[in-house]
Every structure is written in C-alpha cells, then in structure tokens.
Design a protein around this motif. Sequence first.
Motif, PDB file in Angstrom:
ATOM      1  N   GLY A  16     -43.082  47.268 -32.268  1.00 27.53           N
ATOM      2  CA  GLY A  16     -42.726  48.281 -33.253  1.00 27.53           C
ATOM      3  C   GLY A  16     -43.788  48.447 -34.319  1.00 27.53           C
ATOM      4  O   GLY A  16     -44.107  49.570 -34.739  1.00 27.53           O
ATOM      5  N   LEU A  17     -44.373  47.340 -34.769  1.00 24.72           N
ATOM      6  CA  LEU A  17     -45.420  47.415 -35.797  1.00 24.72           C
ATOM      7  C   LEU A  17     -46.677  48.092 -35.257  1.00 24.72           C
ATOM      8  O   LEU A  17     -47.285  48.928 -35.944  1.00 24.72           O
ATOM      9  CB  LEU A  17     -45.740  46.006 -36.308  1.00 24.72           C
ATOM     10  N   VAL A  18     -47.087  47.721 -34.047  1.00 22.64           N
ATOM     11  CA  VAL A  18     -48.274  48.344 -33.462  1.00 22.64           C
ATOM     12  C   VAL A  18     -48.026  49.836 -33.214  1.00 22.64           C
ATOM     13  O   VAL A  18     -48.908  50.676 -33.449  1.00 22.64           O
ATOM     14  CB  VAL A  18     -48.661  47.627 -32.152  1.00 22.64           C
ATOM     15  N   THR A  19     -46.824  50.181 -32.770  1.00 19.16           N
ATOM     16  CA  THR A  19     -46.485  51.593 -32.578  1.00 19.16           C
ATOM     17  C   THR A  19     -46.536  52.350 -33.900  1.00 19.16           C
ATOM     18  O   THR A  19     -47.063  53.473 -33.978  1.00 19.16           O
ATOM     19  CB  THR A  19     -45.090  51.722 -31.947  1.00 19.16           C
ATOM     20  N   GLY A  20     -45.986  51.728 -34.945  1.00 16.66           N
ATOM     21  CA  GLY A  20     -46.040  52.360 -36.258  1.00 16.66           C
ATOM     22  C   GLY A  20     -47.461  52.549 -36.750  1.00 16.66           C
ATOM     23  O   GLY A  20     -47.808  53.591 -37.331  1.00 16.66           O
ATOM     24  N   LEU A  21     -48.322  51.551 -36.509  1.00 15.87           N
ATOM     25  CA  LEU A  21     -49.727  51.672 -36.907  1.00 15.87           C
ATOM     26  C   LEU A  21     -50.405  52.800 -36.141  1.00 15.87           C
ATOM     27  O   LEU A  21     -51.186  53.583 -36.711  1.00 15.87           O
ATOM     28  CB  LEU A  21     -50.444  50.343 -36.669  1.00 15.87           C
ATOM     29  N   THR A  22     -50.107  52.908 -34.863  1.00 12.73           N
ATOM     30  CA  THR A  22     -50.701  53.983 -34.041  1.00 12.73           C
ATOM     31  C   THR A  22     -50.279  55.359 -34.548  1.00 12.73           C
ATOM     32  O   THR A  22     -51.106  56.274 -34.692  1.00 12.73           O
ATOM     33  CB  THR A  22     -50.284  53.807 -32.579  1.00 12.73           C
ATOM     34  N   ILE A  23     -48.979  55.513 -34.819  1.00 10.32           N
ATOM     35  CA  ILE A  23     -48.485  56.799 -35.317  1.00 10.32           C
ATOM     36  C   ILE A  23     -49.121  57.132 -36.662  1.00 10.32           C
ATOM     37  O   ILE A  23     -49.490  58.292 -36.927  1.00 10.32           O
ATOM     38  CB  ILE A  23     -46.948  56.775 -35.427  1.00 10.32           C
ATOM     39  N   TYR A  24     -49.267  56.110 -37.509  1.00  9.25           N
ATOM     40  CA  TYR A  24     -49.858  56.378 -38.828  1.00  9.25           C
ATOM     41  C   TYR A  24     -51.324  56.758 -38.715  1.00  9.25           C
ATOM     42  O   TYR A  24     -51.809  57.608 -39.474  1.00  9.25           O
ATOM     43  CB  TYR A  24     -49.688  55.156 -39.738  1.00  9.25           C
ATOM     44  N   ILE A  25     -52.052  56.154 -37.794  1.00  7.49           N
ATOM     45  CA  ILE A  25     -53.455  56.538 -37.577  1.00  7.49           C
ATOM     46  C   ILE A  25     -53.528  57.981 -37.093  1.00  7.49           C
ATOM     47  O   ILE A  25     -54.391  58.770 -37.522  1.00  7.49           O
ATOM     48  CB  ILE A  25     -54.129  55.584 -36.572  1.00  7.49           C
ATOM     49  N   LEU A  26     -52.618  58.374 -36.190  1.00 12.50           N
ATOM     50  CA  LEU A  26     -52.583  59.766 -35.726  1.00 12.50           C
ATOM     51  C   LEU A  26     -52.244  60.707 -36.879  1.00 12.50           C
ATOM     52  O   LEU A  26     -52.783  61.829 -36.953  1.00 12.50           O
ATOM     53  CB  LEU A  26     -51.561  59.906 -34.592  1.00 12.50           C
ATOM     54  N   ALA A  27     -51.346  60.274 -37.758  1.00 15.68           N
ATOM     55  CA  ALA A  27     -51.018  61.104 -38.922  1.00 15.68           C
ATOM     56  C   ALA A  27     -52.217  61.246 -39.852  1.00 15.68           C
ATOM     57  O   ALA A  27     -52.473  62.326 -40.392  1.00 15.68           O
ATOM     58  CB  ALA A  27     -49.839  60.481 -39.670  1.00 15.68           C
ATOM     59  N   TRP A  28     -52.936  60.160 -40.026  1.00 16.54           N
ATOM     60  CA  TRP A  28     -54.151  60.225 -40.867  1.00 16.54           C
ATOM     61  C   TRP A  28     -55.175  61.174 -40.258  1.00 16.54           C
ATOM     62  O   TRP A  28     -55.814  61.962 -40.964  1.00 16.54           O
ATOM     63  CB  TRP A  28     -54.731  58.821 -41.005  1.00 16.54           C
ATOM     64  N   ASN A  29     -55.315  61.105 -38.948  1.00 15.23           N
ATOM     65  CA  ASN A  29     -56.255  62.011 -38.277  1.00 15.23           C
ATOM     66  C   ASN A  29     -55.776  63.465 -38.357  1.00 15.23           C
ATOM     67  O   ASN A  29     -56.603  64.400 -38.400  1.00 15.23           O
ATOM     68  CB  ASN A  29     -56.413  61.594 -36.821  1.00 15.23           C
ATOM     69  N   ARG A  30     -54.466  63.658 -38.398  1.00 20.70           N
ATOM     70  CA  ARG A  30     -53.917  65.020 -38.421  1.00 20.70           C
ATOM     71  C   ARG A  30     -53.917  65.632 -39.816  1.00 20.70           C
ATOM     72  O   ARG A  30     -54.268  66.807 -39.994  1.00 20.70           O
ATOM     73  CB  ARG A  30     -52.497  64.996 -37.857  1.00 20.70           C
ATOM     74  N   TRP A  31     -53.517  64.867 -40.810  1.00 21.12           N
ATOM     75  CA  TRP A  31     -53.324  65.401 -42.148  1.00 21.12           C
ATOM     76  C   TRP A  31     -54.325  64.871 -43.174  1.00 21.12           C
ATOM     77  O   TRP A  31     -54.318  65.343 -44.323  1.00 21.12           O
ATOM     78  CB  TRP A  31     -51.915  65.074 -42.654  1.00 21.12           C
ATOM     79  N   GLY A  32     -55.139  63.902 -42.794  1.00 19.49           N
ATOM     80  CA  GLY A  32     -56.065  63.320 -43.753  1.00 19.49           C
ATOM     81  C   GLY A  32     -57.098  64.317 -44.237  1.00 19.49           C
ATOM     82  O   GLY A  32     -57.370  65.345 -43.614  1.00 19.49           O
ATOM     83  N   THR A  33     -57.703  63.978 -45.360  1.00 20.39           N
ATOM     84  CA  THR A  33     -58.726  64.857 -45.944  1.00 20.39           C
ATOM     85  C   THR A  33     -59.947  64.901 -45.041  1.00 20.39           C
ATOM     86  O   THR A  33     -60.474  63.860 -44.640  1.00 20.39           O
ATOM     87  CB  THR A  33     -59.137  64.342 -47.331  1.00 20.39           C
ATOM     88  N   ARG A  34     -60.383  66.111 -44.753  1.00 16.82           N
ATOM     89  CA  ARG A  34     -61.536  66.279 -43.887  1.00 16.82           C
ATOM     90  C   ARG A  34     -62.811  65.900 -44.618  1.00 16.82           C
ATOM     91  O   ARG A  34     -62.929  66.102 -45.828  1.00 16.82           O
ATOM     92  CB  ARG A  34     -61.639  67.734 -43.406  1.00 16.82           C
TER      93      ARG A  34
END
Length: 310
Positions: free
Chosen positions: A279-297
Amino acid sequence: MTELSPRPRRRRWLTVLVAVVAVVVYAVVVLLYASGLRSSSNGCETVIEGDDGVTVLLQPAAVQAAAQRLEFQVSLEPAKSLMSDDNYTPKHRISLLTFPVDGTRVQSFAEGEALASSLQSDYAEGVVEEWPFDSYRSELTTFAFTGEGADRVAVPTVVCLHDSVPGWQLDIERLDVTGNRVTVESGEIPLPSVVITATRSASTVAFGIVLLGLMAVVPVLVLFVAISAYTGRRKVEATLTSWIGAMIFATIPLRNFLPGSPPVGSWIDYLVVLWVIVGLVTGLTIYILAWNRWGTRATPKSRELGQPEH
C-alpha cells in the motif's frame, strides 16, 4: 438564535464518538495489562506438615519461543521431618530426578548440605509463527528420593509453579500416568508428571493487535493523500514524497517492535506487513504520477536568460 446545521451537528457527534472509542480502547488495554501482571504464586501447593514429602518448586525464568524451550529454576521444599533442626539442611541425603531436561537430571544434596536451586530447560512444543496466538506445551516428570544405590527410597513429591514470566500466562496440569509408578515405603505411587502450558498474556495480544491496526492505518492515509493529489483535489507538494518514503522504511522497525519479536514468515507478515508495504509503495507511485501530472513545469533556460526561443 439559529439552530446548528446538520453538518456541524454531525461533525460534533463524530468527534464525540471518536473520543469515546479512544477512551474505551485505552481503558481496555490498561485493564488487560493490569490483569496480566505477575503474581507471587500460581496455585502453589505445600507439603502437609508432618508428612515425609517434598514440594518441587518450578520458577519459570524465560519462554524461548523461537528455540521452543521453557527455562525454569528447580528448587526443593522438603517436609520438616526431612530437615535438620536448622531448617536449611536435610537430615539424610536427598536427591531429585527430573526428566526430560537439557541440563543435569539428578540434583543430590548430602546430609548437612544446604539446598540449592538449579536452572533447567525443557523442550516446549509450539509454533512461533502463530504469534501472538502461539502456545507452548512442556511435559515434565520429577520425584525425590533419599539414600543412594540400592538403599534409595522414593518420597511423595508434589510439583507446582511459583511465579511467572512477564508477557506470558503459565498454567500447570498434573497428569495421572497409568503404568508409571514408583515404590515408596508406604507402597506404590504414580510418578508426579505435569504439563506446563505457556500462552501469551492478554495484554501482549492486545498490544500486538493494536500495533498491527496502527500499521494498517498508515497506507490508508498515504493512499488518501496520493489519490487526492492525483485527482487534482489537493495541491501537489513534492516534499511529501519524503514523508511517504519514510513510512516505507519505518514499517520494518515498527514490525520488529512487536512484543516477542515474531520471526520473519509469521502469519502477520503475509496478512498485514506485506500489504502495508504494498500500500505504501502504491501510494508513493500514485503521488509521483500526480507530481508529474500537476507539478510545476520547469522553465526553459532560454526564457530564464530572456532570449527568444527558436
């Protein structure tokens, strides 16, 4: 005056409910701990004054779950008729035979020699991987006799537990083993065989279950934060990746903090710990994808230097 809207009222009741549940859980854990405190005696019987008998005191020292061993101190309390006037030394040579044990099976005390205890260990059948619901069973036979060689005379022997081990509940059961008898002056008596059962105390079980429950909550929180960030409901904070990574590395020390340190491969690893890490690794993966999606360019260097792009 305006009445409270249904939503604040619902939140107030929810807060009260959470507080009540927390107090109840705390009280239950405290009561279980108090009920599991060691007592000075565990139904220990004594030899009736005037009888030519011996009480064998088994004082548990440790329960080695991984090694399947029960360690205990063995000491004698002979009847007054077998002791000298000083009440410290026997009138005649007295010996104690104990089996099966890993150490010396026979303890002998000569006339005028002070009685001493010895540390023994016995095999205890059990499965440590079933922590914290594991239990261990050890069968022991012991009896005392006076004299040496052909002049040995068995004396009536009573076996009892005295004291206990922190975190464990110990019980003793006396067996009536047919066919195993020893001859005494008054006739034949059955060999005093006992079964000692060691189970983890209720406070230890409650502690382990609460800690496992807290471990299961952590990945739920991480997944909530990660999914909220990925769907755009919350702003992405790159520093939260460090928090999620720290939770992953904290899982193993938290697991090893469980009382009794259950070995790797126990049922908790397959049913709880493994899925906490997943669950923790899955959460980290989703958060990295969110950072890539919404993070500052990143700003191109040409724009930073004020040069036109080609």
